[in-house]
Design an enzyme around this catalytic site. Structure first.
Site, short mmCIF file in Angstrom:
data_model
loop_
_atom_site.label_atom_id
_atom_site.label_comp_id
_atom_site.label_asym_id
_atom_site.label_seq_id
_atom_site.Cartn_x
_atom_site.Cartn_y
_atom_site.Cartn_z
N HIS A 43 -10.07 2.52 0.86
CA HIS A 43 -8.08 2.07 0.17
C HIS A 43 -8.51 1.94 -1.21
CE1 HIS A 43 -4.44 1.32 0.85
NE2 HIS A 43 -4.73 0.78 2.54
N CYS B 248 0.82 -1.33 0.42
CA CYS B 248 0.19 0.04 0.32
C CYS B 248 0.74 1.15 0.00
CB CYS B 248 -1.49 -0.12 1.02
SG CYS B 248 -2.04 -1.24 1.17
N HIS C 225 -1.96 7.79 6.13
CA HIS C 225 -2.24 7.01 5.20
C HIS C 225 -3.40 6.14 6.09
CE1 HIS C 225 -1.99 3.11 2.82
NE2 HIS C 225 -1.72 2.48 4.50
#
Lengths: 232, 376
Positions: B304, B136, B269
């Site tokens: 996400h 990620c 994040h």
């Protein structure tokens, strides 16, 4: 132009498992890859090794051999070494296995253990954990199956100052049973490389040079390194 | 070291296909979640994701091709030898799904290098093109590599594009790992219980100053610093002490020649998972000490977006520098006490300084960027 030293080389190919300091000849070859023994590779027990997927085991083995060749395999404190690997097939076999666990009953039995290894960079994550490496770590996927792509990217990373020592190379597990034409041979080859003002390795416009001579393949690079005095 | 300018930004998201439209939607507090239509979700923890309706039935093209077709490209031609780095965790995975079902699949599009191949063709580039895979953190790693190469004089122009899709493969995996939220995604909230997925593509063109002026482009901001570091701790769980993220952010600030007090805001994040957010709170607390810049996570609005999120959040950081505020953290109701004064479910003004953007991923990888106004 930035210059670099090669501190270590390690590989697992169908021909053999070896290190730069060994007398063994390096070659990519057809056929099955050698069985990987975690005691021989890591010097200590690594109980989870057998449960890892084939791509991760192969990459870890190549990295372990390269770090041992460089005398950097044992550690007490984490170190800022980077990790870069190129791959063509990556973890495709694990992807296919994982999705077979999803298909029955619309995903009710999807395997979390397999899913965790459906990212090719998790092989580098395992290496960073096992060897205490905290530098940048990522996988390079470039069309055409250039086995030198990871090495070129790593040299660029060293040039631009993202880290000063890196373990870089290529890792391709044997092709999964799907109708895809892979151009890269199976195997893992890794180099430990550091920045060095007078080093014999350099990168010039995407060409890897050893003592100023272009190296078009991993075979020729390893041969050049070993015939001109190793370690550099 | 050469200055690294962002000269073009493009995006495709469920909240808008231009950066300005996306920014307005986020500032207005809109969110993009809806029940997933493209595969059955009854067996999973949640049925919501932030999907692009155009990708539900994309035939005859693949979803990835359709996503890239929706992406607006720079109006001016780029130097043909520009470096192209894409960022994707699972580009081509919808074709792996098709292959697994024994259906006819476009086997050329199964592997992740399909993303740089498709985009390079569309942009007419003939330089080096590769995909960065770092879980990620892929998008932030790709931007860090590109910016570092330009700063070092190794290239003059680089295109960085992050893209990932909502697929059954990824949705089932996060559900199996118990990482999906059972309700809404609530980054930095005491009652957060997981992430929701989203899909997007985001593209940023980076140039050194000479190339920018020669091409007649304007600066949308600069990438001033970058850092990447591994936790070397656990394959799926972040280090509780946050030392990998701390190293990455410190390296990014060092590269920019800045100190933490010069950070005006943070685009975090902020996945909404218990452990990721706790790790980030710890790392930011250690980095900033008494300095308390405002922090936002956009994953409560966009989900996400995996490989795309680093590029998308860098793009939003550039918007934040220009607009001098951060968008709301959607889903936030009861903030974690340790970060309560820094996060808000409303727009937060930014003071003078840069914006820090960071991402972390499986394998323990962390990456951070420092972004600032071009005239700073």
């Amino acid at each position: 132009m930035m210059r670099f030293n090669v501190l270590g080389i390690g590989w697992v190919t169908a021909a053999n498992c070896g290190r730069g300091a060994d007398a063994l000849e390096f070659a990519f070859a057809g056929g099955p890859l050698p069985k990987l023994d975690h005691h021989a590779l890591f010097g200590t027990a690594f109980p989870r090794f057998g449960r890892l997927d084939a791509y991760t085991r192969l990459g870890l083995a190549g990295i372990a051999l390269a770090l041992r060749d460089a005398g950097l395999d044992s550690w007490t404190e984490k170190r800022p070494l980077g990790l870069v690997a190129s791959t063509e097939s990556g973890c495709l076999e694990t992807d296919l296995q994982y999705f077979q666990s999803v298909l029955p009953d619309n995903g009710r039995f999807a395997s979390p253990n397999l899913f965790a290894y459906t990212l090719p960079s998790c092989m580098l994550g395992e290496a960073s954990i096992h060897f205490g490496l905290t530098g940048p770590a990522f996988v390079v996927q470039e069309g055409g199956g250039d086995v030198l792509a990871g090495l070129k990217t790593a040299l660029g990373m060293l040039s631009s100052g993202l880290c000063s020592t890196v373990v870089a190379g290529v890792c391709n597990a044997p092709a999964p049973p799907v109708a895809l034409a892979f151009t890269s041979p199976p195997g893992a080859v890794f180099f430990v490389i550091e920045c060095a003002e007078e080093g014999p390795l350099s990168l010039c416009e995407d060409a890897i040079l050893w003592r100023g001579q272009p190296q078009l393949s991993i075979e020729s690079l390893i041969r050049s390194i070993r015939t001109s005095g190793y370690p550099s | 070291m050469k200055r690294v300018h962002a000269t073009y930004c493009g995006c495709v998201t469920p909240l808008g296909n231009r950066p300005e439209a996306l920014w307005e939607a986020l500032a207005a507090g809109r969110t993009a979640f809806a029940p997933v239509r493209r595969f059955p979700t009854d067996a999973y923890v949640n049925q919501l994701a932030a999907c692009l309706p155009e990708l539900d039935d994309p035939a005859p093209a693949t979803r990835l091709e359709t996503l890239l077709e929706l992406l607006s490209l720079p109006p001016r031609p780029l130097p043909q030898d520009a470096l192209l780095i894409t960022a994707s965790t699972k580009a081509g995975i919808d074709q792996v799904e098709t292959l697994s079902r024994d259906q006819a699949s476009n086997t050329e599009e199964v592997l992740p290098d399909i993303l740089p191949r498709l985009l390079g063709r569309r942009l007419g580039l003939n330089g080096r093109a590769w995909n960065a895979s770092a879980a990620c953190a892929s998008g932030t790693v790709a931007l860090a590599c590109a910016a570092a190469a330009i700063a070092a004089g190794d290239c003059a122009c680089a295109v960085v594009c992050g893209a990932d899709l909502v697929t059954e493969f990824v949705f089932s995996g996060f559900s199996a790992l118990k990482a999906l939220s059972s309700g809404l995604c609530r980054p930095f909230d005491c009652h957060r219980d997981g992430l929701l997925l989203g899909e997007a593509a985001a593209l940023i063109v980076l140039m050194n100053e000479e190339t920018m002026l020669r091409c007649g482009c304007e600066s949308l901001g600069v990438v001033a610093g970058w850092g990447i570091s591994c936790d070397a701790h656990h394959i799926t769980a972040p280090s509780r002490e946050g030392e990998g993220l701390l190293r990455a952010t410190r390296n990014a600030l060092d590269a920019a020649g800045l100190v933490p007090e010069q950070v005006a805001g943070v685009v975090a994040h902020g996945t909404g998972t218990v452990f990721n957010d706790a790790m980030e709170i710890e790392a930011f607390s250690r980095l900033f000490g008494r300095h308390r810049p405002p922090v936002v996570s956009v994953k409560g609005a966009l989900g996400h977006t995996m490989g795309a999120c680093g590029v998308l959040e860098a793009l939003l950081s550039l918007c934040a520098c220009r607009n001098a505020h951060l968008p709301p953290t959607a889903g936030l109701q009861d903030p974690e006490p340790a970060i309560a004064e820094q996060v808000a479910p409303r727009v937060q003004p930014l003071g003078e300084g840069c914006v820090l953007s960071s991402n972390s991923g499986f394998g323990g990888i962390n990456a951070a960027l420092v972004l600032a106004r071009g005239d700073a």
